[in-house]
Write a protein that holds these residues in place. Structure first.
Motif, PDB file in Angstrom:
ATOM      1  N   MET A  46       3.654 -16.886   9.582  1.00  0.00           N
ATOM      2  CA  MET A  46       3.127 -17.435   8.359  1.00  0.00           C
ATOM      3  C   MET A  46       4.302 -17.807   7.456  1.00  0.00           C
ATOM      4  O   MET A  46       5.164 -16.990   7.196  1.00  0.00           O
ATOM      5  N   PRO A  47       4.384 -19.066   6.967  1.00  0.00           N
ATOM      6  CA  PRO A  47       5.504 -19.468   6.115  1.00  0.00           C
ATOM      7  C   PRO A  47       5.473 -18.743   4.776  1.00  0.00           C
ATOM      8  O   PRO A  47       4.430 -18.301   4.318  1.00  0.00           O
ATOM      9  N   SER A  48       6.638 -18.624   4.170  1.00  0.00           N
ATOM     10  CA  SER A  48       6.687 -17.931   2.884  1.00  0.00           C
ATOM     11  C   SER A  48       6.116 -18.807   1.776  1.00  0.00           C
ATOM     12  O   SER A  48       6.147 -20.030   1.849  1.00  0.00           O
ATOM     13  N   ALA A  49       5.600 -18.153   0.766  1.00  0.00           N
ATOM     14  CA  ALA A  49       4.960 -18.834  -0.343  1.00  0.00           C
ATOM     15  C   ALA A  49       5.988 -19.125  -1.429  1.00  0.00           C
ATOM     16  O   ALA A  49       7.003 -18.462  -1.519  1.00  0.00           O
ATOM     17  N   PRO A  50       5.716 -20.115  -2.285  1.00  0.00           N
ATOM     18  CA  PRO A  50       6.609 -20.359  -3.414  1.00  0.00           C
ATOM     19  C   PRO A  50       6.720 -19.112  -4.282  1.00  0.00           C
ATOM     20  O   PRO A  50       5.852 -18.247  -4.276  1.00  0.00           O
ATOM     21  N   SER A  51       7.781 -19.012  -5.048  1.00  0.00           N
ATOM     22  CA  SER A  51       8.097 -17.784  -5.770  1.00  0.00           C
ATOM     23  C   SER A  51       7.035 -17.335  -6.757  1.00  0.00           C
ATOM     24  O   SER A  51       6.963 -16.165  -7.080  1.00  0.00           O
ATOM     25  N   ASP A  52       6.212 -18.230  -7.284  1.00  0.00           N
ATOM     26  CA  ASP A  52       5.218 -17.813  -8.272  1.00  0.00           C
ATOM     27  C   ASP A  52       3.813 -17.749  -7.699  1.00  0.00           C
ATOM     28  O   ASP A  52       2.849 -17.644  -8.436  1.00  0.00           O
ATOM     29  N   SER A  53       3.654 -17.801  -6.395  1.00  0.00           N
ATOM     30  CA  SER A  53       2.311 -17.878  -5.829  1.00  0.00           C
ATOM     31  C   SER A  53       1.791 -16.550  -5.302  1.00  0.00           C
ATOM     32  O   SER A  53       2.530 -15.635  -4.992  1.00  0.00           O
ATOM     33  N   ARG A  54       0.488 -16.507  -5.255  1.00  0.00           N
ATOM     34  CA  ARG A  54      -0.243 -15.412  -4.635  1.00  0.00           C
ATOM     35  C   ARG A  54      -0.983 -16.020  -3.461  1.00  0.00           C
ATOM     36  O   ARG A  54      -1.275 -17.202  -3.459  1.00  0.00           O
ATOM     37  N   ILE A  55      -1.312 -15.218  -2.505  1.00  0.00           N
ATOM     38  CA  ILE A  55      -2.062 -15.712  -1.352  1.00  0.00           C
ATOM     39  C   ILE A  55      -3.484 -15.183  -1.443  1.00  0.00           C
ATOM     40  O   ILE A  55      -3.698 -13.989  -1.635  1.00  0.00           O
ATOM     41  N   ARG A  56      -4.431 -16.094  -1.306  1.00  0.00           N
ATOM     42  CA  ARG A  56      -5.845 -15.722  -1.316  1.00  0.00           C
ATOM     43  C   ARG A  56      -6.284 -15.503   0.123  1.00  0.00           C
ATOM     44  O   ARG A  56      -6.075 -16.347   0.985  1.00  0.00           O
ATOM     45  N   VAL A  57      -6.890 -14.344   0.361  1.00  0.00           N
ATOM     46  CA  VAL A  57      -7.326 -13.972   1.705  1.00  0.00           C
ATOM     47  C   VAL A  57      -8.835 -13.742   1.674  1.00  0.00           C
ATOM     48  O   VAL A  57      -9.334 -12.974   0.861  1.00  0.00           O
ATOM     49  N   THR A  58      -9.540 -14.414   2.567  1.00  0.00           N
ATOM     50  CA  THR A  58     -10.971 -14.226   2.704  1.00  0.00           C
ATOM     51  C   THR A  58     -11.221 -13.317   3.904  1.00  0.00           C
ATOM     52  O   THR A  58     -10.768 -13.612   5.010  1.00  0.00           O
ATOM     53  N   VAL A  59     -11.905 -12.214   3.670  1.00  0.00           N
ATOM     54  CA  VAL A  59     -12.237 -11.273   4.738  1.00  0.00           C
ATOM     55  C   VAL A  59     -13.741 -11.386   4.979  1.00  0.00           C
ATOM     56  O   VAL A  59     -14.531 -11.261   4.050  1.00  0.00           O
ATOM     57  N   HIS A  60     -14.118 -11.642   6.211  1.00  0.00           N
ATOM     58  CA  HIS A  60     -15.551 -11.739   6.525  1.00  0.00           C
ATOM     59  C   HIS A  60     -15.852 -10.961   7.798  1.00  0.00           C
ATOM     60  O   HIS A  60     -14.959 -10.612   8.555  1.00  0.00           O
ATOM     61  N   GLY A  61     -17.108 -10.659   7.974  1.00  0.00           N
ATOM     62  CA  GLY A  61     -17.517  -9.851   9.126  1.00  0.00           C
ATOM     63  C   GLY A  61     -17.544  -8.386   8.754  1.00  0.00           C
ATOM     64  O   GLY A  61     -18.038  -8.012   7.696  1.00  0.00           O
ATOM     65  N   GLU A  62     -16.977  -7.561   9.602  1.00  0.00           N
ATOM     66  CA  GLU A  62     -16.978  -6.115   9.389  1.00  0.00           C
ATOM     67  C   GLU A  62     -15.564  -5.620   9.118  1.00  0.00           C
ATOM     68  O   GLU A  62     -14.607  -6.086   9.733  1.00  0.00           O
ATOM     69  N   LEU A  63     -15.447  -4.695   8.200  1.00  0.00           N
ATOM     70  CA  LEU A  63     -14.177  -4.029   7.909  1.00  0.00           C
ATOM     71  C   LEU A  63     -14.437  -2.539   8.033  1.00  0.00           C
ATOM     72  O   LEU A  63     -15.001  -1.909   7.143  1.00  0.00           O
ATOM     73  N   ASP A  64     -14.090  -2.001   9.192  1.00  0.00           N
ATOM     74  CA  ASP A  64     -14.394  -0.604   9.488  1.00  0.00           C
ATOM     75  C   ASP A  64     -13.342  -0.034  10.432  1.00  0.00           C
ATOM     76  O   ASP A  64     -12.295  -0.639  10.636  1.00  0.00           O
ATOM     77  N   PHE A  65     -13.617   1.110  11.005  1.00  0.00           N
ATOM     78  CA  PHE A  65     -12.678   1.773  11.896  1.00  0.00           C
ATOM     79  C   PHE A  65     -12.282   0.886  13.070  1.00  0.00           C
ATOM     80  O   PHE A  65     -11.123   0.830  13.458  1.00  0.00           O
ATOM     81  N   ASP A  66     -13.244   0.169  13.646  1.00  0.00           N
ATOM     82  CA  ASP A  66     -12.982  -0.660  14.822  1.00  0.00           C
ATOM     83  C   ASP A  66     -12.149  -1.890  14.515  1.00  0.00           C
ATOM     84  O   ASP A  66     -11.377  -2.342  15.355  1.00  0.00           O
ATOM     85  N   THR A  67     -12.300  -2.473  13.338  1.00  0.00           N
ATOM     86  CA  THR A  67     -11.611  -3.725  13.002  1.00  0.00           C
ATOM     87  C   THR A  67     -10.443  -3.530  12.041  1.00  0.00           C
ATOM     88  O   THR A  67      -9.702  -4.465  11.777  1.00  0.00           O
ATOM     89  N   GLY A  68     -10.281  -2.324  11.532  1.00  0.00           N
ATOM     90  CA  GLY A  68      -9.284  -2.068  10.494  1.00  0.00           C
ATOM     91  C   GLY A  68      -7.862  -2.433  10.869  1.00  0.00           C
ATOM     92  O   GLY A  68      -7.137  -3.021  10.061  1.00  0.00           O
ATOM     93  N   ASP A  69      -7.428  -2.114  12.092  1.00  0.00           N
ATOM     94  CA  ASP A  69      -6.050  -2.412  12.488  1.00  0.00           C
ATOM     95  C   ASP A  69      -5.786  -3.911  12.504  1.00  0.00           C
ATOM     96  O   ASP A  69      -4.737  -4.373  12.054  1.00  0.00           O
ATOM     97  N   GLN A  70      -6.722  -4.676  13.026  1.00  0.00           N
ATOM     98  CA  GLN A  70      -6.574  -6.124  13.088  1.00  0.00           C
ATOM     99  C   GLN A  70      -6.492  -6.712  11.679  1.00  0.00           C
ATOM    100  O   GLN A  70      -5.629  -7.537  11.384  1.00  0.00           O
TER     101      GLN A  70
END
Length: 140
Positions: A1-25
């Motif tokens: 993943m390329p680096s972001a400009p110095s003043d930026s934040r990255i928006r991340v969309t998480v969908h599906g399940e976030l639990d023990f099985d998917t947490g590491d990924q």
């Protein structure tokens, strides 16, 4: 993943399940986004179908790593499932825009918890953040 400009934040969309099985990924992808950001990560959890305490642990670990790097993690959008978990555990304020340094908010008591409500999306305006979409589903 390329680096972001110095003043930026990255928006991340998480969908599906976030639990023990998917947490590491999901953890690995969130770590990549944090490393590529200069200011931190904005989470969109509105597409989560399920999130348990193991999933919340992934988010809290991300916040801890971000603070150690002088960055922040905020929740930009959510849903009733994620809202309820954050509210029950008193963790919502940890991901608010007003979060400060390492100051932990006081834990609300059950009597002060609001009932879960559908999340409202913030107004749309110019954005400097990049969008990263994460999908997680149950293991096969």
């Amino acid at each position: 993943m390329p680096s972001a400009p110095s003043d930026s934040r990255i928006r991340v969309t998480v969908h599906g399940e976030l639990d023990f099985d998917t947490g590491d990924q999901v953890r690995d992808r969130l770590d990549e986004a944090l490393a590529a950001s200069a200011g931190g990560v904005e989470l969109d959890l509105s597409g989560l179908d399920f999130c348990d305490c193991a999933g919340l642990s992934v988010l809290l670990e991300l916040r801890h790593r971000a603070l150690g790097q002088g960055k922040t993690v905020t929740i930009r959008a959510s849903n009733p499932t994620a809202d309820r978990l954050l509210d029950l555990l008193g963790a919502r304020e940890l991901f608010s825009r007003q979060q400060s340094g390492g100051v932990e908010p006081r834990r609300p008591t059950a009597a002060t918890l609001p009932s879960p409500k559908p999340a409202s999306l913030p107004g749309v305006g110019p954005q400097r953040s990049r969008l990263v979409s994460l999908g997680a589903s149950g293991s096969a």
